[in-house]
Design an enzyme around this catalytic site. Sequence first.
Site, PDB file in Angstrom:
ATOM      1  N   LYS A 162       0.834  -1.196   0.000  1.00  0.00           N
ATOM      2  CA  LYS A 162       0.000   0.000   0.000  1.00  0.00           C
ATOM      3  C   LYS A 162       0.877   1.257   0.000  1.00  0.00           C
ATOM      4  CE  LYS A 162      -4.141  -1.903   0.314  1.00  0.00           C
ATOM      5  NZ  LYS A 162      -5.206  -1.685  -0.681  1.00  0.00           N
ATOM      6  N   ASP A 191      -0.419  -0.637  -4.609  1.00  0.00           N
ATOM      7  CA  ASP A 191      -1.788  -0.138  -4.627  1.00  0.00           C
ATOM      8  C   ASP A 191      -1.799   1.260  -4.020  1.00  0.00           C
ATOM      9  OD1 ASP A 191      -4.468   0.332  -4.651  1.00  0.00           O
ATOM     10  OD2 ASP A 191      -5.016  -1.321  -3.318  1.00  0.00           O
ATOM     11  N   GLU A 219      -1.765  -0.404  -8.962  1.00  0.00           N
ATOM     12  CA  GLU A 219      -3.224  -0.442  -8.878  1.00  0.00           C
ATOM     13  C   GLU A 219      -3.791   0.936  -8.527  1.00  0.00           C
ATOM     14  OE1 GLU A 219      -6.580  -2.861  -6.261  1.00  0.00           O
ATOM     15  OE2 GLU A 219      -4.523  -3.623  -6.406  1.00  0.00           O
ATOM     16  N   ASP A 244      -9.052  -0.255 -10.381  1.00  0.00           N
ATOM     17  CA  ASP A 244      -9.812  -0.876  -9.292  1.00  0.00           C
ATOM     18  C   ASP A 244     -11.078  -0.079  -9.027  1.00  0.00           C
ATOM     19  OD1 ASP A 244     -10.799  -2.123  -7.042  1.00  0.00           O
ATOM     20  OD2 ASP A 244      -9.128  -1.618  -5.744  1.00  0.00           O
ATOM     21  N   LYS A 268     -13.960  -6.849  -7.743  1.00  0.00           N
ATOM     22  CA  LYS A 268     -14.329  -7.171  -6.363  1.00  0.00           C
ATOM     23  C   LYS A 268     -15.835  -7.363  -6.311  1.00  0.00           C
ATOM     24  CE  LYS A 268     -10.534  -4.528  -4.310  1.00  0.00           C
ATOM     25  NZ  LYS A 268     -10.166  -3.267  -3.612  1.00  0.00           N
TER      26      LYS A 268
END
Length: 366
Positions: A162, A191, A219, A244, A268
Amino acid sequence: MRIKSIETYRGAIPLHTPFKTALRTVTVAETIIVKVTCEGGIVGWGEAPPTHVITGESLASIDYAIQSIFKSLLIGETLQMREILFQKIENSMVRNTSAKAAVDMALYDCIAKQADLPLYQLIGGAHEAIETDYTVSVNTPDEMVQDAKNYIQNGFSVLKIKVGKDQIATDIKRIEAIRNEIGPDIQIRLDANQGWQAKEAVRAIRRMEDLGLEIELIEQPVIAYDLDGLKYVTENTDTPIMADESVFSVYDAKRVLEIGAADLINIKLMKSGGIHQAIKIAKVAEAYGVECMVGSMIETKIGITAAAHFAASQPNVTRYDLDAPLMLTGDIANGGISYKRNQIKLGNAAGLGIQTIEEKYIVEKS
């Protein structure tokens, strides 16, 4: 085989350590669990965590959608008319994608149990086992290096790191420190959780490319609605860019793919509204020759089991970010997927393989 009842439960499980991203910090996994019971005693399970900063939903809104909207539409309907069931869910409310996903996965669980097949076999059967990455939360560079080392020692060969919370120079220092410590053989994906601006994202990614940090993918570098910015980053860097939060629906995916705004798509269930819509997104991406990853929110084993079965069903899903249950201090469900280090095994049980839920993690029943 008709639907007899739909019940909801509020669950909560603490995390081992806080989960930190550019958008939020989570210490307890809260969720709404759905139990669908059909004639003949078939039971299906689903769940929906409240992820306010992404889907805009709360525990209260998820429970309301299920109890006050979906329940009256579905009770008495038959599983054999599945397209009508999923159409009713999709058309009954705008957005509310996590609430839709919870009911959707419970219905798919029932349908697969009726067919006496594991769900992934019923809807595709592309893979029998999949491999998840493990997520490194945003912390100081030293803490992130130690976390990365711990996860590798525990058998993980792909790390999702992250970034996007602080200045980009700090992010680069984090990644450089991790890469120097873990060596070249471990895959790193980043991400940013919408944390960068387009031009600074390009500068950062080019800098990481020049440093030879060997990043597998980046991402969602920019804010979800900035498709022009996402396209700019994709066109001006060599590292693959994954959409995403920019892709909730099949229409979002089509738009992103039409303009070439991303190289990859992260699906997702909590964004798509469940397995039914997720399959459509995967098929659109496949038509464009684009590979997908299946990711998740901070979910329990119920939601992740559904996500894993969907992921294993589709041939163009090639990456898996399904580590959330490993972050929790307990399992809310008996049955479902099992982990062996970084390997996720789906099992041979019908449906999702969920048997019962642990009462000690249930806070309230509706």
